[in-house]
Motif scaffolding. Sequence first.
Motif, PDB file in Angstrom:
ATOM      1  N   ALA A  11      35.534  39.352  55.773  1.00 22.60           N
ATOM      2  CA  ALA A  11      36.690  39.088  54.905  1.00 22.60           C
ATOM      3  C   ALA A  11      37.798  40.087  55.192  1.00 22.60           C
ATOM      4  CB  ALA A  11      36.275  39.175  53.446  1.00 22.60           C
ATOM      5  N   ASN A  12      39.019  39.668  54.962  1.00 21.12           N
ATOM      6  CA  ASN A  12      40.156  40.584  55.032  1.00 21.12           C
ATOM      7  C   ASN A  12      41.091  40.289  53.868  1.00 21.12           C
ATOM      8  OD1 ASN A  12      41.752  38.382  55.750  1.00 21.12           O
ATOM      9  ND2 ASN A  12      41.517  38.766  57.943  1.00 21.12           N
ATOM     10  N   GLN A  13      42.179  41.017  53.798  1.00 25.16           N
ATOM     11  CA  GLN A  13      43.085  40.908  52.662  1.00 25.16           C
ATOM     12  C   GLN A  13      43.603  39.477  52.455  1.00 25.16           C
ATOM     13  OE1 GLN A  13      44.443  44.378  51.802  1.00 25.16           O
ATOM     14  NE2 GLN A  13      44.925  43.671  49.773  1.00 25.16           N
ATOM     15  N   GLY A  14      43.788  38.752  53.548  1.00 21.18           N
ATOM     16  CA  GLY A  14      44.329  37.397  53.451  1.00 21.18           C
ATOM     17  C   GLY A  14      43.316  36.352  53.040  1.00 21.18           C
ATOM     18  N   THR A  15      42.048  36.566  53.373  1.00 21.74           N
ATOM     19  CA  THR A  15      41.039  35.540  53.106  1.00 21.74           C
ATOM     20  C   THR A  15      40.263  35.769  51.816  1.00 21.74           C
ATOM     21  OG1 THR A  15      39.380  36.733  54.385  1.00 21.74           O
ATOM     22  CG2 THR A  15      40.722  35.115  55.571  1.00 21.74           C
ATOM     23  N   VAL A  16      40.510  36.889  51.152  1.00 17.55           N
ATOM     24  CA  VAL A  16      39.775  37.205  49.921  1.00 17.55           C
ATOM     25  C   VAL A  16      40.274  36.342  48.772  1.00 17.55           C
ATOM     26  CG1 VAL A  16      39.396  38.992  48.206  1.00 17.55           C
ATOM     27  CG2 VAL A  16      39.213  39.541  50.602  1.00 17.55           C
ATOM     28  N   ASN A  17      39.342  35.811  47.988  1.00 17.09           N
ATOM     29  CA  ASN A  17      39.681  35.007  46.812  1.00 17.09           C
ATOM     30  C   ASN A  17      39.392  35.845  45.568  1.00 17.09           C
ATOM     31  OD1 ASN A  17      40.281  32.962  45.055  1.00 17.09           O
ATOM     32  ND2 ASN A  17      38.388  31.843  45.390  1.00 17.09           N
ATOM     33  N   LYS A  18      40.452  36.414  44.983  1.00 14.52           N
ATOM     34  CA  LYS A  18      40.296  37.282  43.811  1.00 14.52           C
ATOM     35  C   LYS A  18      40.514  36.480  42.535  1.00 14.52           C
ATOM     36  CE  LYS A  18      41.788  41.590  44.158  1.00 14.52           C
ATOM     37  NZ  LYS A  18      40.666  42.439  44.445  1.00 14.52           N
ATOM     38  N   GLU A  19      39.682  36.752  41.534  1.00 14.86           N
ATOM     39  CA  GLU A  19      39.792  36.095  40.234  1.00 14.86           C
ATOM     40  C   GLU A  19      39.996  37.148  39.157  1.00 14.86           C
ATOM     41  OE1 GLU A  19      36.032  34.156  39.938  1.00 14.86           O
ATOM     42  OE2 GLU A  19      36.740  32.339  40.923  1.00 14.86           O
ATOM     43  N   TRP A  20      40.363  36.702  37.965  1.00 10.42           N
ATOM     44  CA  TRP A  20      40.455  37.579  36.792  1.00 10.42           C
ATOM     45  C   TRP A  20      39.292  37.245  35.878  1.00 10.42           C
ATOM     46  CZ3 TRP A  20      43.925  41.441  35.501  1.00 10.42           C
ATOM     47  CH2 TRP A  20      44.968  41.642  36.399  1.00 10.42           C
ATOM     48  N   LEU A  21      38.527  38.273  35.508  1.00 12.84           N
ATOM     49  CA  LEU A  21      37.357  38.100  34.646  1.00 12.84           C
ATOM     50  C   LEU A  21      37.543  38.911  33.367  1.00 12.84           C
ATOM     51  CD1 LEU A  21      34.597  38.521  37.369  1.00 12.84           C
ATOM     52  CD2 LEU A  21      35.561  36.398  36.514  1.00 12.84           C
ATOM     53  N   HIS A  22      37.098  38.350  32.258  1.00 17.35           N
ATOM     54  CA  HIS A  22      37.171  39.020  30.959  1.00 17.35           C
ATOM     55  C   HIS A  22      35.758  39.309  30.474  1.00 17.35           C
ATOM     56  CE1 HIS A  22      37.187  38.764  26.465  1.00 17.35           C
ATOM     57  NE2 HIS A  22      37.994  39.779  26.680  1.00 17.35           N
ATOM     58  N   ILE A  23      35.527  40.560  30.061  1.00 17.51           N
ATOM     59  CA  ILE A  23      34.220  40.969  29.546  1.00 17.51           C
ATOM     60  C   ILE A  23      34.407  41.579  28.168  1.00 17.51           C
ATOM     61  CG2 ILE A  23      32.278  42.535  29.881  1.00 17.51           C
ATOM     62  CD1 ILE A  23      32.704  42.235  32.872  1.00 17.51           C
ATOM     63  N   ASP A  24      33.600  41.131  27.218  1.00 15.72           N
ATOM     64  CA  ASP A  24      33.625  41.685  25.867  1.00 15.72           C
ATOM     65  C   ASP A  24      32.536  42.756  25.780  1.00 15.72           C
ATOM     66  OD1 ASP A  24      34.018  42.196  23.224  1.00 15.72           O
ATOM     67  OD2 ASP A  24      33.272  40.266  22.497  1.00 15.72           O
ATOM     68  N   ALA A  25      32.926  44.001  25.504  1.00 10.98           N
ATOM     69  CA  ALA A  25      31.984  45.124  25.497  1.00 10.98           C
ATOM     70  C   ALA A  25      31.281  45.313  24.162  1.00 10.98           C
ATOM     71  CB  ALA A  25      32.723  46.407  25.869  1.00 10.98           C
ATOM     72  N   GLU A  26      31.514  44.443  23.210  1.00  9.89           N
ATOM     73  CA  GLU A  26      30.930  44.613  21.876  1.00  9.89           C
ATOM     74  C   GLU A  26      29.410  44.543  21.938  1.00  9.89           C
ATOM     75  OE1 GLU A  26      31.245  42.744  17.372  1.00  9.89           O
ATOM     76  OE2 GLU A  26      32.462  41.921  18.986  1.00  9.89           O
ATOM     77  N   GLY A  27      28.741  45.618  21.485  1.00  7.33           N
ATOM     78  CA  GLY A  27      27.298  45.661  21.437  1.00  7.33           C
ATOM     79  C   GLY A  27      26.631  45.949  22.778  1.00  7.33           C
ATOM     80  N   GLN A  28      27.392  46.166  23.842  1.00  2.81           N
ATOM     81  CA  GLN A  28      26.820  46.422  25.159  1.00  2.81           C
ATOM     82  C   GLN A  28      26.504  47.907  25.334  1.00  2.81           C
ATOM     83  OE1 GLN A  28      26.064  44.080  27.393  1.00  2.81           O
ATOM     84  NE2 GLN A  28      26.906  42.422  26.165  1.00  2.81           N
TER      85      GLN A  28
END
Length: 151
Positions: A11-28
Amino acid sequence: MDTLSYKTVSANQGTVNKEWLHIDAEGQTLGRLSSVVAKLLRGKHKPNFTPHVDCGDNVIITNAEKINLTGKKWTDKSYIRHTGYPGGQRSLTAQELYEKNPERLIEKAVKGMLPKNKLGAALFRNLKVYAGADHNQDAQQPKTVNLNEFK
């Protein structure tokens, strides 16, 4: 067979598929949450993981104020820093750091699990931690990840 049929895809900078993820830390638990977040930031959960490339996702953590520490870590775990002057060693317990800034507790745990180089600094910039349930990354349309189901 004239050509190779098996080629390693890097992989390189152009081929990477980046997503946005949300994590709830409550109780973790802090350490367990941090190790999963570090894995997500690094991109180790993706089939096209490349060690020298930022191929991880952007992670948003909310409810940092509702994180758990097991045992006596609230009083016994200490965060040490040095001012740079002689006799300048300072320390805070986890409880004192939490009262000052609860986001910093998660940030320090995750940063310690990332590589200690320029890539690690770039990966750390993909982490956003918020004390409350609100975050200002709604425009990125993050997907919610349930850590209890994530391996």
